[in-house]
Design a protein around this motif. Structure first.
Motif, PDB file in Angstrom:
ATOM      1  N   THR A  64      41.987  40.917  33.136  1.00 44.45           N
ATOM      2  CA  THR A  64      42.201  40.992  34.586  1.00 44.45           C
ATOM      3  C   THR A  64      42.860  42.314  34.963  1.00 44.45           C
ATOM      4  OG1 THR A  64      42.461  38.589  34.684  1.00 44.45           O
ATOM      5  CG2 THR A  64      43.273  39.856  36.565  1.00 44.45           C
ATOM      6  N   ALA A  65      43.850  42.731  34.167  1.00 46.13           N
ATOM      7  CA  ALA A  65      44.527  44.008  34.418  1.00 46.13           C
ATOM      8  C   ALA A  65      43.564  45.178  34.265  1.00 46.13           C
ATOM      9  CB  ALA A  65      45.713  44.163  33.471  1.00 46.13           C
ATOM     10  N   ILE A 116      50.428  44.500  34.178  1.00 50.30           N
ATOM     11  CA  ILE A 116      50.536  43.062  34.454  1.00 50.30           C
ATOM     12  C   ILE A 116      51.894  42.742  35.065  1.00 50.30           C
ATOM     13  CG2 ILE A 116      50.723  40.785  33.358  1.00 50.30           C
ATOM     14  CD1 ILE A 116      48.586  41.796  31.341  1.00 50.30           C
ATOM     15  N   PHE A 127      41.476  45.414  37.291  1.00 46.05           N
ATOM     16  CA  PHE A 127      42.308  45.978  38.359  1.00 46.05           C
ATOM     17  C   PHE A 127      42.389  47.497  38.235  1.00 46.05           C
ATOM     18  CE2 PHE A 127      46.495  47.705  39.416  1.00 46.05           C
ATOM     19  CZ  PHE A 127      46.572  47.417  40.777  1.00 46.05           C
ATOM     20  N   LEU A 169      44.741  37.818  30.688  1.00 44.45           N
ATOM     21  CA  LEU A 169      45.571  38.630  31.572  1.00 44.45           C
ATOM     22  C   LEU A 169      45.232  40.109  31.435  1.00 44.45           C
ATOM     23  CD1 LEU A 169      49.073  36.929  31.206  1.00 44.45           C
ATOM     24  CD2 LEU A 169      47.812  37.224  33.348  1.00 44.45           C
ATOM     25  N   GLU A 206      52.345  44.572  38.661  1.00 40.21           N
ATOM     26  CA  GLU A 206      51.529  43.987  39.724  1.00 40.21           C
ATOM     27  C   GLU A 206      51.722  42.483  39.861  1.00 40.21           C
ATOM     28  OE1 GLU A 206      49.469  45.475  42.007  1.00 40.21           O
ATOM     29  OE2 GLU A 206      50.299  47.369  41.261  1.00 40.21           O
ATOM     30  N   ILE A 261      50.553  40.174  37.898  1.00 40.07           N
ATOM     31  CA  ILE A 261      49.264  39.520  37.655  1.00 40.07           C
ATOM     32  C   ILE A 261      49.486  38.203  36.913  1.00 40.07           C
ATOM     33  CG2 ILE A 261      47.038  39.733  36.450  1.00 40.07           C
ATOM     34  CD1 ILE A 261      47.230  42.764  36.906  1.00 40.07           C
TER      35      ILE A 261
END
Length: 318
Positions: A305-306, A257, A309, A302, A260, A262
């Protein structure tokens, strides 16, 4: 964690689990659909064959006296079934509906339900009431529409089932792919656990598992341990392994996170607040701990989302 250094976290080319639908899986699904249909019975007047279904009235006697265990009307079985006295199948073979078959047999020590009668000579009188075979129902278009109104033909049903199987496999494969990717990331990273923190996390998992076992399954932990034939220490060791995965996984995600950059979108922020509002409406202590909960919900989003990814960045392309 005493030490953590994120290693290479992109382009690891981890082989994903296959989620394509195999022909045998589709056939199994179609067979399941067929089993939900009413069976088609075709009455037979020809000699009985192995695999045919018969309905009989029978009576067994010993020295001229009826044996209650061997007296039944409307008994249905399939010729050749292992859970029926083999002598029934042998003596009814090639007979026809309407015949009465009489034979003697010594009860063999095979079926436990007849244990008290093992070794006894029994005379059976078997009246064949009905003989039939079962035809597999056909999936006609009319039948298919009744089963699943969203499809009209057999081909559409196959496509529908394939899509359902594929979605189910994707859900299972996602968890498995995450496991593979995180193991690859762990191999690339450098880390050292704080033993006291790890021990505490394992004990928390152990305690939570015991509480859920009782509340959800109404099972005491001791009974669970007895079923699995493991000790409490062995279960605690499993919890320690799981706690290590959780701690390391969160460290990896948080590092990604940050690396990147994020961030949550405005829509994701809105969803987190709505979720918090929903929780608040379900509780009496409406104000307690809310700022911390919002932060926790944001962190969870978060990390999801990571995770997406990392799957995108590391799974090999077919």
């Amino acid at each position: 964690m005493k030490q953590f250094e994120l290693g290479k976290y992109k382009g690891l080319n981890v082989d994903p689990f296959d989620v394509s639908v195999k022909e045998e899986e589709l056939n199994e699904a179609l067979n399941y659909v067929k089993k939900s249909l009413d069976e088609i019975q075709i009455e037979k007047n020809e000699p009985i064959e192995t695999g045919d279904y018969v309905i009989v009235n029978f009576e067994g006697t010993e020295n001229g006296k009826t044996v209650p265990k061997f007296r039944e009307r409307g008994f249905k079985f399939r010729l050749g079934d292992e859970n029926v006295l083999q002598e029934f199948s042998a003596n009814l073979l090639n007979k026809k509906m309407g015949e009465t078959v009489i034979f003697e047999t010594t009860i063999q020590p095979v079926l436990l339900e007849y244990q008290a009668l093992w070794g006894q000579l029994i005379t059976f009188s078997v009246e064949i009431v009905k003989v039939y075979c079962i035809k597999e129902p056909e999936l006609t278009d009319d039948m298919i529409r009744k089963i699943e109104p969203r499809v009209k033909t057999l081909q559409e049903l196959k496509q529908f089932l394939a899509a359902e199987i594929n979605q189910e496999k994707k859900a299972i494969a996602r968890a498995a792919n995450i496991e593979k990717v995180f193991q690859a990331l762990a191999d690339q990273s450098r880390y050292e656990f704080d033993e006291e923190t790890l021990k505490q996390a394992a004990e928390n998992l152990y305690r939570k598992f015991a509480e859920e076992l009782k509340s959800v399954h109404d099972m005491e932990l001791i009974h669970y341990l007895m079923q699995r034939k493991i000790t409490a220490d062995e279960l605690l060791a499993e919890c320690k392994e799981e706690a290590a995965k959780i701690i390391l996984g969160e460290k990896i995600l948080d590092a990604v996170i940050q690396a990147e950059g994020i961030q949550l979108t405005s829509e994701e922020m809105k969803q987190a607040k709505e979720q918090l509002k929903k929780r608040k409406s379900q509780r009496d202590d409406q104000a307690a701990g809310l700022p911390g909960e919002l932060k926790m919900l944001e962190t969870q989003q978060l990390r999801r989302t990571a995770m997406d990814f990392l799957l995108e960045a590391n799974l090999a392309r077919g």
